[in-house]
Every structure is written in C-alpha cells, then in structure tokens.
Write a protein that holds these residues in place. Structure first.
Motif, short mmCIF file in Angstrom:
data_model
loop_
_atom_site.label_atom_id
_atom_site.label_comp_id
_atom_site.label_asym_id
_atom_site.label_seq_id
_atom_site.Cartn_x
_atom_site.Cartn_y
_atom_site.Cartn_z
N ALA A 231 7.73 -5.05 -6.83
CA ALA A 231 8.13 -4.79 -8.17
C ALA A 231 6.96 -5.08 -9.20
O ALA A 231 6.90 -4.55 -10.33
CB ALA A 231 9.11 -6.15 -8.52
N SER A 232 5.89 -5.70 -8.59
CA SER A 232 4.60 -5.93 -9.59
C SER A 232 3.52 -5.07 -9.07
O SER A 232 2.45 -5.32 -9.73
CB SER A 232 4.43 -7.40 -9.71
OG SER A 232 3.79 -7.86 -8.25
N ALA A 233 3.36 -4.48 -7.81
CA ALA A 233 2.34 -4.02 -7.60
C ALA A 233 1.91 -2.72 -8.10
O ALA A 233 2.89 -1.99 -8.64
CB ALA A 233 2.50 -3.65 -5.93
N PRO A 234 0.87 -2.41 -8.32
CA PRO A 234 0.55 -1.25 -9.20
C PRO A 234 0.72 0.14 -8.29
O PRO A 234 0.13 0.33 -7.22
CB PRO A 234 -1.11 -1.31 -9.47
CG PRO A 234 -1.37 -2.64 -9.55
CD PRO A 234 -0.45 -3.32 -8.30
N PRO A 235 1.46 1.00 -8.67
CA PRO A 235 2.07 1.85 -8.06
C PRO A 235 1.17 3.14 -7.84
O PRO A 235 0.46 3.42 -8.72
CB PRO A 235 3.44 2.60 -8.68
CG PRO A 235 2.92 2.37 -10.03
CD PRO A 235 2.30 0.79 -9.99
N GLU B 234 0.78 -1.26 -0.02
CA GLU B 234 0.03 -0.05 0.03
C GLU B 234 0.80 1.23 -0.24
O GLU B 234 0.44 2.38 -0.34
CB GLU B 234 -0.97 -0.04 1.32
CG GLU B 234 -0.48 0.13 2.47
CD GLU B 234 -0.12 -1.30 3.08
OE1 GLU B 234 0.03 -1.45 4.23
OE2 GLU B 234 -0.01 -2.38 2.30
N TYR B 235 2.29 1.15 0.23
CA TYR B 235 3.21 2.20 0.13
C TYR B 235 3.62 2.32 -1.15
O TYR B 235 4.55 3.22 -1.39
CB TYR B 235 4.39 1.95 1.21
CG TYR B 235 3.74 2.13 2.79
CD1 TYR B 235 3.83 3.54 3.25
CD2 TYR B 235 3.12 1.17 3.37
CE1 TYR B 235 3.82 3.66 4.64
CE2 TYR B 235 2.80 1.28 4.76
CZ TYR B 235 3.28 2.59 5.56
OH TYR B 235 2.53 2.78 6.77
N ALA B 236 3.36 1.67 -2.25
CA ALA B 236 3.87 1.55 -3.58
C ALA B 236 3.66 2.66 -4.30
O ALA B 236 2.49 2.93 -4.45
CB ALA B 236 3.57 0.20 -4.21
N VAL B 237 4.78 3.45 -4.57
CA VAL B 237 4.37 4.57 -5.35
C VAL B 237 5.44 4.97 -6.38
O VAL B 237 6.64 4.49 -6.01
CB VAL B 237 3.92 5.78 -4.36
CG1 VAL B 237 5.04 6.18 -3.79
CG2 VAL B 237 3.41 6.96 -5.42
#
Length: 448
Positions: free
Chosen positions: A331-335, A281-284
C-alpha cells in the motif's frame, strides 16, 4: 564517395523479415541495403555471422527519467542503461521530475537537464492536467511529441489527475494540436467492495489486488473510447494490464476509432500467482495480474489489438532505509519496475518460448512505438532513409540477471536471479557505438 559504415549480417531483421544483407550508412542514416556480399566501399566494415541477429534499435516510448530535481534515475544513468539493453530511442514521461513537464518553462528545465547527458536519442511527452489545459499549445510549440494524462492520482503535487468527465473536452484540445493523447487508464470511481479495504500494512499480494480490481481499467478504457468517439483525437492507452481493457480496445479498433494500446514486459511475463507476500520489488501501477490476464495480453498483441511493448521504466524503487528482511507494504511502496535495460531480453525470452520470431518483437518494440511518437520516418526499422540505429543481439545466449551488473541507478528488480535469453552484444546509434563513451544522444523535438 565511400560510406561511413557497412554492417553485414546473416540475420538482419527488416520490415520484410529476416534477411542476409549489407546495411550501408552515411552521415548516420541508412542509405543502401544490398546483398550480404555487395561491393559497398566504406571506411568501416563490420561483418556478423548467423549466431547474432541485427534488429532495429528498440524505441521505448514509456520511460520515467525523474530528472531534474529528484534523487532517482537521471538522464545519464537511464540512457546508459537503455543503450546497454539495445534501446536507441526513449520518450520521457512528464511526471516524477521536479517540476513536472506541464508548461514551456518546465519543459525548458527538462531539456536543460537532458542536454549533453544522453547516451541515446530522447524525446519528451508533455503533461495534461486540470490546471494546464490553457498551456497545451505552448508545450506543443516547445517540441513535445504528445501529451500524457492520468485519470487517477499519480502522487505528484504538480500533476493532479484529470477528472474522467473532462476527458472528452481535453481530447478536443489535444486534437486541435495534432498530437496523440496518452492516458493512464484506471477509473477513480471503481474500487474494492465496501468493507474489503484492509487497515494497516498490505503485505499479501492478494489483498493488494483486491484494492486494485481489474474492472477499474475496463471502466477507464470505456471512457477513453467515448472520448475518441466525440473528439476524433488519437488516443493511446498506456500499460494495458487486463483482458477486459484489451477487449474494449479490440472492439473500438474494429469500429475504426483512433485508439491504440500498449503493454509492458512485466505485465506479459510476470504473474500475480508468483509474487511472494511482502515482495514490494513487484509493486507497479497498474498491478501485475494473473496468468490468464497475461495470456490475454499476448493474444491481443498477436491479433493487433495492442500495438507495442514498452518498459514503463520507473525506478522510484524501494526506500533506501528499508530493512531488506522486513516484509514490504504494497500500500505504501513507491510503485515502479526499472527495466529499460532488460526489456528486450525479457520479451524475447517469453516470445521464443511461444515460438515467435524476432520480426514480431521488432514490430512491437521498435516500429510501433516509433509511429506513436511521430518518429516513423527516422526510427523503428532497418530501412533506407532511417537512422542507423541497430542492436546486435545474440538470441540464443543466456545470462543471469545480476542487479550489481545493471547500468540503471535503481538496482532492485523482480528479475533478479532469472535466466534470460538474448544478450545484447552491441548497440549502434546513428552509425556509431552507443553507451560506452561520451554521450552522443540527440534531443528529438517535434517542430513547433
């Protein structure tokens, strides 16, 4: 003739600072500002005590409403969330919708999707790619407020990145249209050292940062500055995330070049040291950096290197089918962090901790973004002649971030469970309550 509305406030944030004034509104515009107890006949008078502050409505020039053609955030939910957070104007990004906003036809599809569904006023950026440089004039004529390009792949098949070598020539094209050019500044040729890329899922945030070094932004900002030198185009770097990027903008601005930059609430207020492994949830993009970089961004705001704070509201979020108990793969999480509804409280919470006032917050979140988008005559300040866009904020009240209480479609957020200062009590859009009733937002199109 009586006014339509008078808002009396003990703490009204104006370009001259906080003042006790009455704000008179007629036909949606501010027509008079007088003393708090001024005799201003009006159909409606609303008085506020000193426990709340009246700020200019937030102008958020970095919002991804992936509408039309996706199951993510649309104009209805996204602008309803904006109004709930004190945002009265947004400018929508050209990527992520299907189709991307890259020509007159796709722009028409975008505005058709927005018309009659917006709870705040909405403008639009157009896209600049290697494939549409001959279509920029038609986007300008259709009413975009400026153009946006990526130097790295945003992951949209109809929005390829612009080669860095072509940036200066593209900036020449945009300069001839009299528009600003916004740049996602990460250099594609700067990456991790050989052998450091991790095979398989990336669950450690430290490994994720290794794959996205800070030097990538610094090199891209160098390219932006070089394009400004050659073209004279008004260039703007979106979501500056590093001390190096800010330092290069500082030097360019000191040299008088037409460049500017923004940063975002999450880049100021979240730190890499606090990201749990697997917490996607922090991926950006660009990624959250460490506290030292966040501190440098605050300093860049204070010294004027960075003009503004905007949300980069990007609610692609996490796959609905993901097992919430499984560690995520950075690496694959939608940012994307969906935060248009929380941006003002997040920034105010951090600003008050630094003993900064609401006047600074209004300058960063209202006035400067309005200028970037060419809306400085109508938006961004509580001032005669501007639209009566006002947020009523209780700056001392706190609330716990509950995803279930948010208006945005993507409820997952790294702010879950955090206590924030600054409760939005009311939002006024052109002199009428916003967000709670039928959509009354307007589309803000630049005259062709």
């Amino acid at each position: 003739m009586p006014l339509d509305l008078v808002l009396r406030g003990r703490r009204v944030v104006t370009p001259q600072g906080e003042r006790a004034v009455s704000v008179g509104v007629l036909d949606g515009r501010i027509v008079v500002i007088g003393p708090f107890d001024a005799d201003l006949p009006a159909r409606t008078v609303v008085s506020y005590d000193a426990d709340v502050a009246l700020l200019p409505g937030v102008v958020d020039t970095h919002v991804h409403l992936q509408d039309p053609g996706t199951p993510w955030e649309g104009f209805d939910t996204g602008t309803r969330a904006a109004a709930a957070g004190g945002v009265t104007t947004i400018v929508d990004m050209p990527v992520d919708s299907c189709p991307a906003t890259v020509d007159a036809a796709s722009f028409a599809a975008k505005t058709d999707a927005a018309r009659g569904r917006c709870h705040v006023d909405v403008g639009f950026w157009g896209g600049l790619t290697p494939l549409n440089r001959d279509r920029l004039a038609e986007l300008a004529a259709a009413g975009v407020l400026g153009l946006k390009t990526f130097l790295t792949d945003p992951g949209a098949p109809d929005f390829p990145p612009l080669p860095v070598a072509d940036l200066a020539a593209a900036a020449d094209d945009v300069a001839r249209l009299g528009l600003p050019l916004l740049v996602h500044a990460e250099h594609p040729d700067v990456g991790p050292a050989p052998g450091r890329a991790q095979p398989g899922p990336v669950t450690r945030y430290a490994d994720h940062l290794d794959a996205h070094p800070a030097e990538r932004e610094a090199a891209a900002v160098d390219a932006v500055v070089g394009a400004a030198v050659r073209s004279g185009c008004r260039l703007h770097v979106v979501h500056v995330s590093t001390a190096g990027g800010a330092q290069r903008l500082r030097a360019a601005r000191a040299a008088g070049l037409p460049v500017s930059g923004e940063t975002c609430p999450h880049l100021l207020c979240l730190a890499a040291e606090d990201v749990p492994d697997g917490a996607v949830e922090y991926a950006v993009g660009p990624p959250l950096r460490d506290r030292a970089n966040a501190g440098a961004l605050w300093q860049a705001l204070l010294d004027g290197t960075l003009d503004m704070v905007v949300s980069d509201h990007s609610p692609t979020g996490l796959p609905e089918h993901r097992d919430p108990g499984a560690p995520g793969d950075f690496a694959s999480a939608p940012p994307g962090i969906a935060s248009v509804e929380l941006s003002l409280p997040v920034v105010w919470t951090a600003a008050r901790r630094r003993r900064l006032g609401l006047t600074a917050v209004a300058a960063w979140m209202s006035a400067a973004p309005a200028r970037l988008a060419g809306l400085g005559r109508s938006k961004g300040a509580i001032e005669v002649g501007r639209d009566a866009d006002v947020v009523v904020l209780d700056p001392d009240a706190t609330f716990l971030v509950d995803p279930g209480a948010l208006h945005q479609r993507q409820r997952r957020t790294p702010y879950t469970g955090r206590t924030l200062h600054g409760v939005v009590r009311e939002t006024w859009l052109r002199g009428a309550p916003a967000g709670g009733g039928p959509p009354r937002g307007r589309l803000l199109l630049r005259p062709g």
